[in-house]
Design a protein around this motif. Structure first.
Motif, PDB file in Angstrom:
ATOM      1  N   HIS A 216     -11.754  -2.577  -0.280  1.00 50.41           N
ATOM      2  CA  HIS A 216     -10.477  -3.095   0.201  1.00 50.41           C
ATOM      3  C   HIS A 216      -9.699  -1.937   0.824  1.00 50.41           C
ATOM      4  CE1 HIS A 216     -11.437  -6.641  -2.046  1.00 50.41           C
ATOM      5  NE2 HIS A 216     -11.270  -6.069  -3.218  1.00 50.41           N
ATOM      6  N   SER A 218      -6.408  -0.778   3.847  1.00 51.31           N
ATOM      7  CA  SER A 218      -5.339  -1.133   4.779  1.00 51.31           C
ATOM      8  C   SER A 218      -5.085   0.054   5.691  1.00 51.31           C
ATOM      9  CB  SER A 218      -4.069  -1.528   4.039  1.00 51.31           C
ATOM     10  OG  SER A 218      -3.086  -1.991   4.956  1.00 51.31           O
ATOM     11  N   GLU A 227       1.051   0.222   4.312  1.00 52.15           N
ATOM     12  CA  GLU A 227       1.483  -0.127   2.961  1.00 52.15           C
ATOM     13  C   GLU A 227       2.083  -1.531   2.915  1.00 52.15           C
ATOM     14  OE1 GLU A 227       5.007   1.705   0.515  1.00 52.15           O
ATOM     15  OE2 GLU A 227       3.172   2.877   0.120  1.00 52.15           O
ATOM     16  N   ALA A 230      -0.745  -4.137   2.935  1.00 55.90           N
ATOM     17  CA  ALA A 230      -1.450  -4.183   1.656  1.00 55.90           C
ATOM     18  C   ALA A 230      -0.611  -4.878   0.596  1.00 55.90           C
ATOM     19  CB  ALA A 230      -1.820  -2.769   1.207  1.00 55.90           C
ATOM     20  N   TRP A 234      -2.161  -8.307  -0.707  1.00 53.88           N
ATOM     21  CA  TRP A 234      -3.125  -8.041  -1.791  1.00 53.88           C
ATOM     22  C   TRP A 234      -2.485  -7.792  -3.154  1.00 53.88           C
ATOM     23  CZ3 TRP A 234      -7.346 -10.068  -0.444  1.00 53.88           C
ATOM     24  CH2 TRP A 234      -8.513  -9.880  -1.167  1.00 53.88           C
ATOM     25  N   SER A 262       4.149  -1.413  -4.626  1.00 54.28           N
ATOM     26  CA  SER A 262       3.196  -0.862  -3.662  1.00 54.28           C
ATOM     27  C   SER A 262       2.325   0.215  -4.284  1.00 54.28           C
ATOM     28  CB  SER A 262       3.944  -0.296  -2.454  1.00 54.28           C
ATOM     29  OG  SER A 262       4.536  -1.328  -1.700  1.00 54.28           O
ATOM     30  N   ARG A 266      -1.797   0.345  -4.281  1.00 52.82           N
ATOM     31  CA  ARG A 266      -2.569   1.504  -3.804  1.00 52.82           C
ATOM     32  C   ARG A 266      -3.674   1.908  -4.783  1.00 52.82           C
ATOM     33  NH1 ARG A 266      -0.939   5.146   0.169  1.00 52.82           N
ATOM     34  NH2 ARG A 266       0.877   4.509   1.408  1.00 52.82           N
ATOM     35  N   VAL A 269      -6.315  -0.756  -3.331  1.00 56.33           N
ATOM     36  CA  VAL A 269      -6.567  -0.810  -1.891  1.00 56.33           C
ATOM     37  C   VAL A 269      -6.449   0.608  -1.336  1.00 56.33           C
ATOM     38  CG1 VAL A 269      -5.824  -1.770   0.324  1.00 56.33           C
ATOM     39  CG2 VAL A 269      -5.582  -3.131  -1.767  1.00 56.33           C
ATOM     40  N   VAL A 271      -5.186   2.722   1.136  1.00 56.78           N
ATOM     41  CA  VAL A 271      -4.101   2.585   2.106  1.00 56.78           C
ATOM     42  C   VAL A 271      -3.862   3.921   2.797  1.00 56.78           C
ATOM     43  CG1 VAL A 271      -1.669   2.004   2.452  1.00 56.78           C
ATOM     44  CG2 VAL A 271      -3.006   0.788   0.703  1.00 56.78           C
ATOM     45  N   VAL A 298      -7.392  -5.672   4.605  1.00 59.96           N
ATOM     46  CA  VAL A 298      -6.693  -6.758   3.922  1.00 59.96           C
ATOM     47  C   VAL A 298      -5.608  -7.417   4.771  1.00 59.96           C
ATOM     48  CG1 VAL A 298      -7.204  -5.813   1.648  1.00 59.96           C
ATOM     49  CG2 VAL A 298      -5.039  -5.215   2.777  1.00 59.96           C
TER      50      VAL A 298
END
Length: 318
Positions: A216, A218, A227, A230, A234, A262, A266, A269, A271, A298
């Motif tokens: 995954h 971003s 950010e 994501a 997600w 966020s 992270r 994902v 990012v 994502v």
């Protein structure tokens, strides 16, 4: 270096657009693709969930890519019907289709109105389904009475080459368990030490075949936009079991995801607006020994991601 593929998220993109996206990915230089198989999205913000098996037929017919999906037989899908559709795609597109067989999530399976079983029962049911499916793909007429029931089921159009039945695993324990039946293993991005232990557990338990990783990620032109994407798309996908297994509807996932930050996203994902950072992350995964890596951007608009990664990331991984 491993092959690099595109993950196609039915929960986030409508099937017509997603078909265009996978065709675009082939033209851009991606090696392969995989997709999800869900009845509902993880959030109302995602907002889609096309039928995977119709889409797979179209994607296989209009590209030359190898494709696969992660799917759950036993409740929403009867294993004999599942075996038939696996066989049909395998017969039509020899050597180009695989399926990973998992125990499922309540969000997809509750639609039958049947009781959602405990995890240990779901694992036992999955293993019964794998046995039924494999025997049918080998040409047997199968009857079975257990957690699933099958009465004299036979596939009449068998593939010359049986599609691989892959074992999806997120934990070390599940990796060791699927080694008993799987033709390969598939997992998600996690801390590197955990992924190393997971692969070792699979191989030490006799696991054979390729190891695949779905990442995954971003990416956008700015860090703030990467950010934002994501977090928007997600944040309902960051929960450990049993929440991820047992939550039933997109509305419920949205409620439990309301206060996810966020920084938490992270952790799940990758990012970054820095393409060099994405290349470094992918090299780190490759060094662990994964044969195939599937990139899941994502966001819901794939074109710029596909073109940018094909031009500036994939060539640097050769």
């Amino acid at each position: 270096m491993p092959r690099i593929g595109l993950h196609c998220s039915h929960e986030q993109i409508d099937p017509r657009q997603l078909l265009s996206d996978v065709q675009h990915a082939e033209r851009a230089g991606f090696d392969m693709a995989m997709c999800s198989d869900h009845f509902a999205p993880w959030s109302k913000r995602q907002g889609h969930s096309g039928y995977t098996w119709s889409w797979l037929g179209a994607a296989l017919a209009t590209t030359s890519l190898q494709l696969g999906c992660v799917s759950a037989p036993g409740q929403r899908y009867h294993p004999a019907v599942h075996a038939q559709r696996i066989a049909t795609l395998g017969q039509m597109f020899p050597g180009r289709f695989w399926v990973a067989l998992g125990s499922g999530e309540n969000a997809n399976e509750h639609i039958t109105g049947d009781r959602w079983p405990r995890k240990e029962e779901r694992i036992a049911r999955l293993e019964e389904c794998v046995s039924v499916i494999r025997r049918m793909l080998e040409g047997e007429e199968v009857s079975h009475d257990g957690l699933v029931r099958v009465d004299r089921a036979r596939i009449w159009d068998l593939p010359d080459q049986v599609p691989p039945l892959i074992g999806p695993a997120v934990s070390v324990e599940s990796a060791a368990r699927v080694a008993g039946w799987a033709d390969g293993i598939a997992t998600l991005n996690q801390p590197v030490d955990k992924l190393r232990d997971l692969l070792a557990a699979y191989r030490d338990a006799g696991g054979r075949g390729p190891a695949s990783l779905q990442v995954h990620l971003s990416w956008a032109e700015t860090e703030d936009e990467a950010e934002r994407i994501a977090h928007d798309q997600w944040r309902t996908n960051v929960f450990a079991e049993p929440v991820s297994w047992d939550t039933a509807t997109p509305a419920e996932f949205d409620i439990v995801g309301e206060h996810v930050s966020s920084s938490v996203v992270r952790e799940h994902v990758r990012v970054s607006a820095d393409l060099g950072q994405h290349r470094d992350w992918l090299r780190e995964y490759a060094d662990l020994g994964f044969d195939d890596i599937y990139l899941h951007f994502v966001g819901q608009t794939q074109e710029r991601f596909i073109d940018t990664f094909a031009e500036k990331v994939l060539p640097e991984l050769d």
